[in-house]
Design an enzyme around this catalytic site. Structure first.
Site, short mmCIF file in Angstrom:
data_model
loop_
_atom_site.label_atom_id
_atom_site.label_comp_id
_atom_site.label_asym_id
_atom_site.label_seq_id
_atom_site.Cartn_x
_atom_site.Cartn_y
_atom_site.Cartn_z
N GLY A 15 -9.77 1.42 -16.54
CA GLY A 15 -10.73 0.55 -15.87
C GLY A 15 -12.05 1.19 -15.50
CG ASP A 20 -6.78 -5.95 -5.56
OD1 ASP A 20 -7.28 -6.74 -4.74
OD2 ASP A 20 -5.87 -6.30 -6.33
P1 IMP Z 1 -4.64 -1.80 -6.18
O1 IMP Z 1 -3.56 -0.80 -6.21
O2 IMP Z 1 -4.13 -3.15 -5.80
O3 IMP Z 1 -5.82 -1.40 -5.33
O4 IMP Z 1 -5.09 -2.01 -7.70
C1 IMP Z 1 -6.19 -1.42 -8.23
C2 IMP Z 1 -6.23 -1.66 -9.71
O5 IMP Z 1 -5.89 -3.01 -10.02
C3 IMP Z 1 -7.63 -1.49 -10.25
O6 IMP Z 1 -7.83 -0.19 -10.67
C4 IMP Z 1 -7.68 -2.48 -11.39
O7 IMP Z 1 -7.24 -1.87 -12.58
C5 IMP Z 1 -6.71 -3.57 -11.01
N1 IMP Z 1 -7.41 -4.76 -10.46
C6 IMP Z 1 -7.47 -5.15 -9.17
N2 IMP Z 1 -8.20 -6.27 -9.02
C7 IMP Z 1 -8.62 -6.59 -10.26
C8 IMP Z 1 -9.44 -7.66 -10.77
O8 IMP Z 1 -9.96 -8.55 -10.07
N3 IMP Z 1 -9.65 -7.64 -12.12
C9 IMP Z 1 -9.13 -6.69 -12.95
N4 IMP Z 1 -8.38 -5.68 -12.51
C10 IMP Z 1 -8.12 -5.63 -11.18
#
Ligand code: IMP
Ligand code: MG
Length: 178
Positions: A43, A102
Site C-alpha cells: 500500500g 485505520d
Molecule cells: P489497520 O490495521 O486497520 O490500521 O489497517 C491498515 C491497513 O488496512 C492499511 O495499511 C491498508 O492496507 C488497509 N486499509 C485500511 N483502510 C483502507 C481503505 O479505506 N482502503 C484501502 N485499504 C485500507
C-alpha cells in the site's frame, strides 16, 4: 476504473503539495541524523516512492510486507509478517511509512515488534488517517489528511489488489464491494 469511484478525496495535484510538506517536516525534524525508512508494502509503495525524494537527509530504505486484511474491506485483526526487514534497526532512527492508519491494529503490532529490536527512535508517517475507526492507540507523527470512515482506493491503496495505480485518491462505490 474512474467509473468505480464515487468521489475524489485528493487530486494528484493536492497529493503532491501534501507529500512535499511532509518531506520538508521530516527533513527539519531529523536534521543531522540518519534515517531508516521502513516502507509497508504494498500500500505505501506509491506514497513512499514520492516522499523519499522530498526528504533531504542520508537515508536507507527497507520494506516489510504485513497482512491484516483478506479480500474484504474489514481488518481480520490478525497481523502476519509475510516479509521482514533485511537490515538491522538497532540503534537507528526508524521512520515507518504507511498508506493509511485505520484501526491501528497492524501498526501497533508492528511497532511493538520493531521496538524489541531496540531502535534509537521509531516514528510513523501515513498518507491518510481514519481516526473514527481507531481500536489501538498509535501515535501518528506525520500525516497527510484525516478522512471520514469510507473505503478509499488509489495512490497505492487497493480493493482486492486493484486500483493501486490510480494517480489520485477516491472513495470506492459501495456496489463494487457490497
Ligand atoms: P489497520 O490495521 O486497520 O490500521 O489497517 C491498515 C491497513 O488496512 C492499511 O495499511 C491498508 O492496507 C488497509 N486499509 C485500511 N483502510 C483502507 C481503505 O479505506 N482502503 C484501502 N485499504 C485500507
Ligand atoms: Mg491493503
Amino acid at each position: 476504473m474512474i467509473n468505480d469511484i464515487k468521489t475524489v478525496v485528493l487530486t494528484e495535484e493536492e497529493i503532491k503539495v501534501i507529500v512535499k510538506g511532509i518531506g520538508e517536516k521530516i527533513t527539519e525534524d531529523y536534521k543531522g541524523k540518519e534515517l531508516v525508512v521502513v516502507v509497508i508494502l504494498k500500500g505505501a509503495m506509491v506514497f513512499a516512492s514520492v516522499l523519499i525524494r522530498e526528504i533531504d537527509l542520508p537515508l536507507t530504505i527497507d520494506c516489510m510486507v504485513v497482512s491484516s486484511y483478506g479480500k474484504g474491506t474489514e481488518t481480520s485483526g490478525v497481523v502476519k509478517i509475510i516479509k521482514d526487514l533485511n537490515t538491522s534497526i538497532t540503534g537507528k532512527h526508524v521512520l515507518i511509512i504507511e498508506d493509511i492508519l485505520d484501526t491501528g491494529v497492524t501498526l501497533s503490532n508492528l511497532i511493538e515488534l520493531l521496538n524489541t529490536r531496540q531502535p534509537e527512535s521509531i516514528a510513523l508517517c501515513a498518507m491518510l488517517d481514519k481516526p473514527e475507526r481507531r481500536l489501538c492507540n498509535v501515535k501518528l507523527k506525520y500525516k497527510g489528511l484525516s478522512i471520514p470512515d469510507e473505503f478509499i482506493v488509489g495512490y497505492g491503496l487497493d480493493y482486492d489488489e486493484k486500483y493501486r495505480n490510480l494517480p489520485y485518491i477516491g472513495v470506492l462505490k459501495e456496489e463494487i464491494y457490497k
